[in-house]
Design a protein around this motif. Structure first.
Motif, PDB file in Angstrom:
ATOM      1  N   SER A 149       0.940  -1.372   0.000  1.00  0.00           N
ATOM      2  CA  SER A 149      -0.096   0.020  -0.106  1.00  0.00           C
ATOM      3  C   SER A 149       0.901   1.206   0.149  1.00  0.00           C
ATOM      4  O   SER A 149       1.705   1.459   0.907  1.00  0.00           O
ATOM      5  N   PHE A 150       0.699   1.890  -1.152  1.00  0.00           N
ATOM      6  CA  PHE A 150       1.211   3.319  -1.298  1.00  0.00           C
ATOM      7  C   PHE A 150       0.328   4.496  -1.094  1.00  0.00           C
ATOM      8  O   PHE A 150      -0.287   4.423  -2.336  1.00  0.00           O
ATOM      9  N   MET A 151       0.380   5.251  -0.348  1.00  0.00           N
ATOM     10  CA  MET A 151      -0.613   6.398  -0.351  1.00  0.00           C
ATOM     11  C   MET A 151      -2.273   5.967  -0.164  1.00  0.00           C
ATOM     12  O   MET A 151      -2.988   6.443  -1.064  1.00  0.00           O
TER      13      MET A 151
ATOM     14  N   ALA B 102       9.271  -0.790   5.216  1.00  0.00           N
ATOM     15  CA  ALA B 102       9.251   0.517   6.115  1.00  0.00           C
ATOM     16  C   ALA B 102       9.819   1.804   5.334  1.00  0.00           C
ATOM     17  O   ALA B 102       9.546   2.769   5.717  1.00  0.00           O
ATOM     18  N   PHE B 103      10.642   1.434   4.355  1.00  0.00           N
ATOM     19  CA  PHE B 103      10.914   2.417   3.215  1.00  0.00           C
ATOM     20  C   PHE B 103       9.737   3.155   2.609  1.00  0.00           C
ATOM     21  O   PHE B 103       9.579   4.499   2.700  1.00  0.00           O
ATOM     22  N   ILE B 104       8.469   2.564   2.343  1.00  0.00           N
ATOM     23  CA  ILE B 104       7.457   2.877   1.717  1.00  0.00           C
ATOM     24  C   ILE B 104       6.760   3.867   2.495  1.00  0.00           C
ATOM     25  O   ILE B 104       6.084   5.101   2.074  1.00  0.00           O
ATOM     26  N   LYS B 105       6.766   3.345   3.778  1.00  0.00           N
ATOM     27  CA  LYS B 105       6.055   4.194   4.995  1.00  0.00           C
ATOM     28  C   LYS B 105       6.508   5.827   5.014  1.00  0.00           C
ATOM     29  O   LYS B 105       6.087   6.632   5.372  1.00  0.00           O
ATOM     30  N   GLU B 106       8.204   5.628   4.819  1.00  0.00           N
ATOM     31  CA  GLU B 106       8.743   6.802   5.169  1.00  0.00           C
ATOM     32  C   GLU B 106       8.515   7.801   4.213  1.00  0.00           C
ATOM     33  O   GLU B 106       8.498   8.886   4.286  1.00  0.00           O
ATOM     34  N   VAL B 107       8.314   7.463   2.892  1.00  0.00           N
ATOM     35  CA  VAL B 107       8.382   8.195   1.751  1.00  0.00           C
ATOM     36  C   VAL B 107       6.866   8.794   1.885  1.00  0.00           C
ATOM     37  O   VAL B 107       6.648   9.960   1.649  1.00  0.00           O
ATOM     38  N   GLU B 108       5.860   8.102   2.466  1.00  0.00           N
ATOM     39  CA  GLU B 108       4.479   8.618   2.428  1.00  0.00           C
ATOM     40  C   GLU B 108       4.488   9.692   3.490  1.00  0.00           C
ATOM     41  O   GLU B 108       3.765  10.692   3.410  1.00  0.00           O
ATOM     42  N   LYS B 109       5.153   9.483   4.865  1.00  0.00           N
ATOM     43  CA  LYS B 109       5.182  10.616   5.680  1.00  0.00           C
ATOM     44  C   LYS B 109       5.995  11.906   5.264  1.00  0.00           C
ATOM     45  O   LYS B 109       5.514  13.011   5.242  1.00  0.00           O
ATOM     46  N   GLN B 110       6.966  11.717   4.138  1.00  0.00           N
ATOM     47  CA  GLN B 110       7.460  12.919   3.384  1.00  0.00           C
ATOM     48  C   GLN B 110       6.240  13.590   2.615  1.00  0.00           C
ATOM     49  O   GLN B 110       6.297  14.866   2.592  1.00  0.00           O
ATOM     50  N   ILE B 111       5.608  12.814   1.811  1.00  0.00           N
ATOM     51  CA  ILE B 111       4.494  13.507   1.202  1.00  0.00           C
ATOM     52  C   ILE B 111       3.796  14.256   1.623  1.00  0.00           C
ATOM     53  O   ILE B 111       3.004  15.209   1.399  1.00  0.00           O
ATOM     54  N   TYR B 112       3.159  13.437   2.843  1.00  0.00           N
ATOM     55  CA  TYR B 112       2.116  13.941   3.555  1.00  0.00           C
ATOM     56  C   TYR B 112       2.409  15.228   4.201  1.00  0.00           C
ATOM     57  O   TYR B 112       1.352  16.213   4.319  1.00  0.00           O
ATOM     58  N   GLU B 113       3.718  15.397   4.485  1.00  0.00           N
ATOM     59  CA  GLU B 113       4.172  16.790   5.211  1.00  0.00           C
ATOM     60  C   GLU B 113       4.181  17.945   4.240  1.00  0.00           C
ATOM     61  O   GLU B 113       3.761  19.196   4.688  1.00  0.00           O
TER      62      GLU B 113
END
Length: 290
Positions: A204-206, A262-273
């Motif tokens: 799941s990504f975004m 774990a990597f995908i979740k970190e990218v999501e955090k970046q985008i949401y910010e």
């Protein structure tokens, strides 16, 4: 024909790279008007991606992100040319690593590193990291069809003694370095969509289930590499900060795809910010499960 295109374009690229920053970003503003309003480069793709990834936002909010993302895209293109002639002092002022001690600790353990990044903010300027570490910095990249522009991109990204390796040559290089005891840090931007014939795992990504790249995790497991995520933040125009987030220091001990997740979740955090700094023009959600 490839050479003709290159010799016509190169002088313009070089002149752009030496412009004072005030003029440089003024030119980027002009480029934005051309790319967004006149050419409409991949506008349908960007609009669809933002709507799919950020459905909770209003139409007005998504349009605002869309326009800001094109402004940033033009800045990114311009800043890549600036890398040709910018001084180390100026680069270090504009791209700061906030917690370099993370890598320093790994260096003491004499273990190579897999550095994961996303197509967000300024992943291109991560090459400055190689000035500050004892490891050999190696960037994995996809070869460009025009061999002259491919060499130019390699020369730009090889600044500060960063070594560039084509994706297909990555495994032989890592294997050789491991055998010879050459401690290295391998940088990959792994958040984009894999080719259809290289889909091995979905995640799941975004909020959308899509195929994800698993090559970085496979290499980390095979060669027992520490895994770090480089979270890049745009502070203001032309200025960035990167924070290094350890993802795993014992990849062989965790289940398959845990590091990728774990990597995908970190990218999501970046985008949401700050979603306006993501690379929305790529067809990231081309393959997806409904």
């Amino acid at each position: 024909m490839q050479f003709l295109i290159f010799i016509i374009a190169y002088p313009f690229i070089w002149v752009i790279s030496i412009l004072p920053f005030r003029v440089f970003y003024l030119l980027s503003d002009v480029l934005y008007l051309l790319v967004y309003y006149v050419i409409g480069y991949r506008k349908k793709t960007v609009r669809a991606n933002i709507a799919l990834a950020l459905p909770h936002l209003s139409l007005e909010e998504r349009f605002s992100i869309e326009k800001k993302s094109y402004r940033h895209l033009c800045d990114m293109f311009m800043e890549m040319t600036k890398t040709m002639t910018i001084s180390s002092r100026e680069m270090n002022k504009r791209f700061i690593i906030t917690n370099l001690e993370v890598i320093n600790e790994y260096e003491k353990k004499e273990k190579s590193i897999m550095l994961l990044a996303s197509h967000y903010a300024s992943w291109e300027w991560l090459i400055t990291l190689n000035q500050k570490i004892s490891y050999q910095g190696i960037g994995v990249y996809k070869k460009i069809s025009n061999k002259y522009f491919d060499k130019l991109i390699k020369d730009i990204r090889s600044k500060y003694n960063t070594q560039l390796v084509n994706t297909r040559d990555t495994i032989p290089l890592i294997s050789n370095n491991q055998k010879k005891g050459i401690l290295s840090i391998y940088a990959l931007a792994s958040d984009q969509s894999p080719k259809a014939d290289r889909i091995f795992h979905w995640d799941s990504f975004m909020g959308v289930e899509v195929p994800v790249h698993t090559g970085a995790e496979m290499l980390a497991k095979k060669y027992d590499l520490n895994v770090i995520f480089a979270k890049v933040k745009k502070v203001k125009r032309g200025y960035y900060e990167a924070t290094l987030i350890p993802l795993n220091d014992d990849p062989t001990a965790v289940p398959d795809f845990e590091i990728t997740h774990a990597f995908i979740k970190e990218v999501e955090k970046q985008i949401y910010e700050a979603p306006e700094y993501y690379f929305w023009t790529h067809k990231r959600w081309k393959h997806r499960r409904q």
